[in-house]
Design a protein around this motif. Structure first.
Motif, mmCIF file in Angstrom:
data_model
loop_
_atom_site.group_PDB
_atom_site.id
_atom_site.type_symbol
_atom_site.label_atom_id
_atom_site.label_comp_id
_atom_site.label_asym_id
_atom_site.label_seq_id
_atom_site.Cartn_x
_atom_site.Cartn_y
_atom_site.Cartn_z
ATOM 1 N N ARG A 225 0.825 -1.207 0.000
ATOM 2 C CA ARG A 225 0.000 0.000 0.000
ATOM 3 C C ARG A 225 0.862 1.262 0.000
ATOM 4 O O ARG A 225 0.463 2.306 -0.510
ATOM 5 C CB ARG A 225 -0.924 -0.027 1.216
ATOM 6 C CG ARG A 225 -2.023 1.019 1.199
ATOM 7 C CD ARG A 225 -3.096 0.709 2.228
ATOM 8 N NE ARG A 225 -2.532 0.546 3.559
ATOM 9 C CZ ARG A 225 -2.651 -0.542 4.298
ATOM 10 N NH1 ARG A 225 -3.301 -1.597 3.832
ATOM 11 N NH2 ARG A 225 -2.120 -0.600 5.513
ATOM 12 N N ALA A 226 2.060 1.156 0.564
ATOM 13 C CA ALA A 226 2.986 2.287 0.607
ATOM 14 C C ALA A 226 3.838 2.383 -0.648
ATOM 15 O O ALA A 226 4.797 3.167 -0.688
ATOM 16 C CB ALA A 226 3.884 2.174 1.838
ATOM 17 N N GLY A 227 3.503 1.614 -1.674
ATOM 18 C CA GLY A 227 4.269 1.662 -2.910
ATOM 19 C C GLY A 227 5.651 1.059 -2.785
ATOM 20 O O GLY A 227 6.571 1.441 -3.519
ATOM 21 N N GLY A 228 5.824 0.108 -1.860
ATOM 22 C CA GLY A 228 7.123 -0.540 -1.694
ATOM 23 C C GLY A 228 8.130 0.292 -0.933
ATOM 24 O O GLY A 228 9.329 -0.007 -0.986
ATOM 25 N N LYS A 229 7.680 1.299 -0.211
ATOM 26 C CA LYS A 229 8.584 2.149 0.573
ATOM 27 C C LYS A 229 8.309 1.918 2.057
ATOM 28 O O LYS A 229 7.261 2.311 2.562
ATOM 29 C CB LYS A 229 8.385 3.621 0.229
ATOM 30 C CG LYS A 229 8.742 3.981 -1.207
ATOM 31 C CD LYS A 229 8.559 5.468 -1.458
ATOM 32 C CE LYS A 229 8.943 5.835 -2.885
ATOM 33 N NZ LYS A 229 8.748 7.292 -3.131
ATOM 34 N N VAL A 230 9.274 1.308 2.753
ATOM 35 C CA VAL A 230 9.044 1.036 4.169
ATOM 36 C C VAL A 230 8.904 2.331 4.965
ATOM 37 O O VAL A 230 8.226 2.366 5.997
ATOM 38 C CB VAL A 230 10.176 0.171 4.771
ATOM 39 C CG1 VAL A 230 10.155 -1.220 4.177
ATOM 40 C CG2 VAL A 230 11.537 0.813 4.568
ATOM 41 N N SER A 231 9.520 3.410 4.482
ATOM 42 C CA SER A 231 9.422 4.694 5.188
ATOM 43 C C SER A 231 8.020 5.275 5.143
ATOM 44 O O SER A 231 7.657 6.109 5.978
ATOM 45 C CB SER A 231 10.412 5.700 4.590
ATOM 46 O OG SER A 231 10.147 5.887 3.207
ATOM 47 N N ASP A 232 7.207 4.840 4.171
ATOM 48 C CA ASP A 232 5.850 5.383 4.012
ATOM 49 C C ASP A 232 4.773 4.454 4.557
ATOM 50 O O ASP A 232 3.578 4.744 4.417
ATOM 51 C CB ASP A 232 5.558 5.656 2.528
ATOM 52 C CG ASP A 232 6.424 6.780 1.964
ATOM 53 O OD1 ASP A 232 6.974 7.549 2.772
ATOM 54 O OD2 ASP A 232 6.528 6.874 0.736
ATOM 55 N N MET A 233 5.160 3.374 5.178
ATOM 56 C CA MET A 233 4.175 2.421 5.688
ATOM 57 C C MET A 233 3.364 3.023 6.826
ATOM 58 O O MET A 233 3.867 3.814 7.622
ATOM 59 C CB MET A 233 4.856 1.135 6.156
ATOM 60 C CG MET A 233 5.373 0.257 5.040
ATOM 61 S SD MET A 233 6.272 -1.196 5.660
ATOM 62 C CE MET A 233 5.016 -2.008 6.656
ATOM 63 N N THR A 234 2.103 2.647 6.891
ATOM 64 C CA THR A 234 1.208 3.084 7.949
ATOM 65 C C THR A 234 0.973 1.925 8.918
ATOM 66 O O THR A 234 1.339 0.775 8.625
ATOM 67 C CB THR A 234 -0.134 3.544 7.357
ATOM 68 O OG1 THR A 234 -0.687 2.475 6.567
ATOM 69 C CG2 THR A 234 0.062 4.769 6.473
ATOM 70 N N PRO A 235 0.376 2.186 10.097
ATOM 71 C CA PRO A 235 0.118 1.099 11.042
ATOM 72 C C PRO A 235 -0.668 -0.045 10.417
ATOM 73 O O PRO A 235 -1.464 0.139 9.488
ATOM 74 C CB PRO A 235 -0.683 1.793 12.152
ATOM 75 C CG PRO A 235 -0.203 3.210 12.107
ATOM 76 C CD PRO A 235 0.027 3.507 10.654
ATOM 77 N N LEU A 236 -0.454 -1.232 10.943
ATOM 78 C CA LEU A 236 -1.068 -2.430 10.374
ATOM 79 C C LEU A 236 -2.554 -2.532 10.678
ATOM 80 O O LEU A 236 -3.274 -3.248 9.995
ATOM 81 C CB LEU A 236 -0.352 -3.684 10.900
ATOM 82 C CG LEU A 236 1.174 -3.709 10.736
ATOM 83 C CD1 LEU A 236 1.705 -5.067 11.164
ATOM 84 C CD2 LEU A 236 1.575 -3.381 9.314
ATOM 85 N N GLY A 237 -3.006 -1.851 11.714
ATOM 86 C CA GLY A 237 -4.420 -1.866 12.043
ATOM 87 C C GLY A 237 -4.881 -3.128 12.730
ATOM 88 O O GLY A 237 -6.066 -3.451 12.698
ATOM 89 N N LEU A 238 -3.954 -3.834 13.371
ATOM 90 C CA LEU A 238 -4.331 -5.053 14.083
ATOM 91 C C LEU A 238 -4.722 -4.730 15.522
ATOM 92 O O LEU A 238 -4.523 -3.614 16.006
ATOM 93 C CB LEU A 238 -3.165 -6.046 14.057
ATOM 94 C CG LEU A 238 -2.735 -6.511 12.666
ATOM 95 C CD1 LEU A 238 -1.489 -7.364 12.760
ATOM 96 C CD2 LEU A 238 -3.864 -7.296 11.991
ATOM 97 N N GLU A 239 -5.236 -5.717 16.194
ATOM 98 C CA GLU A 239 -5.659 -5.547 17.583
ATOM 99 C C GLU A 239 -4.477 -5.154 18.467
ATOM 100 O O GLU A 239 -3.372 -5.668 18.308
ATOM 101 C CB GLU A 239 -6.262 -6.868 18.081
ATOM 102 C CG GLU A 239 -6.619 -6.890 19.553
ATOM 103 C CD GLU A 239 -7.084 -8.257 19.992
ATOM 104 O OE1 GLU A 239 -7.069 -8.511 21.207
ATOM 105 O OE2 GLU A 239 -7.458 -9.065 19.128
ATOM 106 N N GLY A 240 -4.715 -4.254 19.414
ATOM 107 C CA GLY A 240 -3.686 -3.885 20.373
ATOM 108 C C GLY A 240 -2.925 -2.626 19.987
ATOM 109 O O GLY A 240 -3.420 -1.777 19.248
ATOM 110 N N GLU A 241 -1.697 -2.519 20.503
ATOM 111 C CA GLU A 241 -0.841 -1.349 20.277
ATOM 112 C C GLU A 241 0.299 -1.725 19.339
ATOM 113 O O GLU A 241 0.811 -2.839 19.376
ATOM 114 C CB GLU A 241 -0.251 -0.876 21.606
ATOM 115 C CG GLU A 241 -1.260 -0.643 22.705
ATOM 116 C CD GLU A 241 -1.960 0.688 22.582
ATOM 117 O OE1 GLU A 241 -1.576 1.484 21.702
ATOM 118 O OE2 GLU A 241 -2.878 0.943 23.367
#
Length: 250
Positions: A225-241
């Motif tokens: 989703r970030a276009g293959g850029k780890v610097s642009d990744m957003t939170p995974l949205g899984l349970e917890g913190e």
């Protein structure tokens, strides 16, 4: 100059990252701003305590590392009952502390939960704040720690520039049970990140155990989703913190 220097600026000052002019400007600000001077003093005290609690010798022993080869991905070694695999880059999503917040790690919203990534080996030991790209020196290694707060389980993974997801800490393909309480607990062994580029490391604290495969799939989806850029990744949205750091390997 702004009313206060950020904690990150003061950490960089301690590390000698500013030129002569910039350093002198910040030092001049500190002479007229007691709150910022107190923050700098706190950082010095934290460094002293850190080196006493996690001495260099603990980075020297039990190093875990994996050299990525595009033709062959090594099997994940099992260490002290934990599944551990080390990837090229690490990122941990954490809430940044306010300028004058008391000591206590990277505090999360989960009622006392926090996480920490510490570096040692090639230069002065340091605690890595989230939100900035942290360069690693040759030979430096990392340790991950946490305060569980209300959570019952912890899991750590990382993603490198190629989208390869590695399981750093898990047990039998699920999250590890935490050590409860208000003390900081360090996950076993230090981690050495080989190869080049960036890596995002993620620590997940949860009330129920997460399946490693589900976390890996979510991380891979976030990378895509970030276009293959780890610097642009957003939170995974899984349970917890979630806690994220971004490292640049030497």
């Amino acid at each position: 100059m702004s009313a206060h220097q950020t904690e990150w600026t003061l950490r960089r000052l301690r590390a000698g990252e500013f030129s002569g002019t910039e350093a002198r400007q910040i030092q001049a600000h500190l002479t007229t701003c007691p709150p910022c001077a107190q923050v700098l003093q706190r950082l010095e005290e934290e460094q002293t305590r850190f080196e006493a609690q996690v001495p260099f010798e603990r980075f020297e022993t039990g190093v875990l590392g994996a050299q990525r080869d595009p033709r062959h991905t090594p099997a994940q070694p099992r260490v002290n009952g934990f599944l551990v695999a080390v990837a090229a880059t690490v990122l941990l999503a954490v809430v940044v502390r306010p300028l004058l917040e008391p000591e206590g790690g990277n505090r999360l919203k989960g009622g006392g939960a926090s996480a920490d990534l510490r570096i040692g080996g090639g230069g002065p030991q340091r605690s890595v704040p989230p939100g900035e790209l942290e360069p690693l020196l040759p030979g430096e290694r990392a340790r991950l720690g946490y305060v569980a707060g209300p959570h019952q389980y912890v899991l750590a993974v990382s993603v490198d520039d190629t989208g390869e997801v590695s399981t750093l800490y898990a047990e039998e393909e699920r999250s590890l049970p935490v050590k409860p309480g208000t003390e900081r607990h360090w996950l076993p062994e230090s981690l050495e990140f080989t190869g080049k580029g960036q890596e995002r490391v993620m620590v997940l604290l949860s009330d129920r155990p997460l399946r490693v495969e589900a976390v890996r799939e979510a991380a891979r989806t976030a990378w895509e989703r970030a276009g293959g850029k780890v610097s642009d990744m957003t939170p995974l949205g899984l349970e917890g913190e979630e806690i994220h750091w971004l490292l640049r390997k030497p």
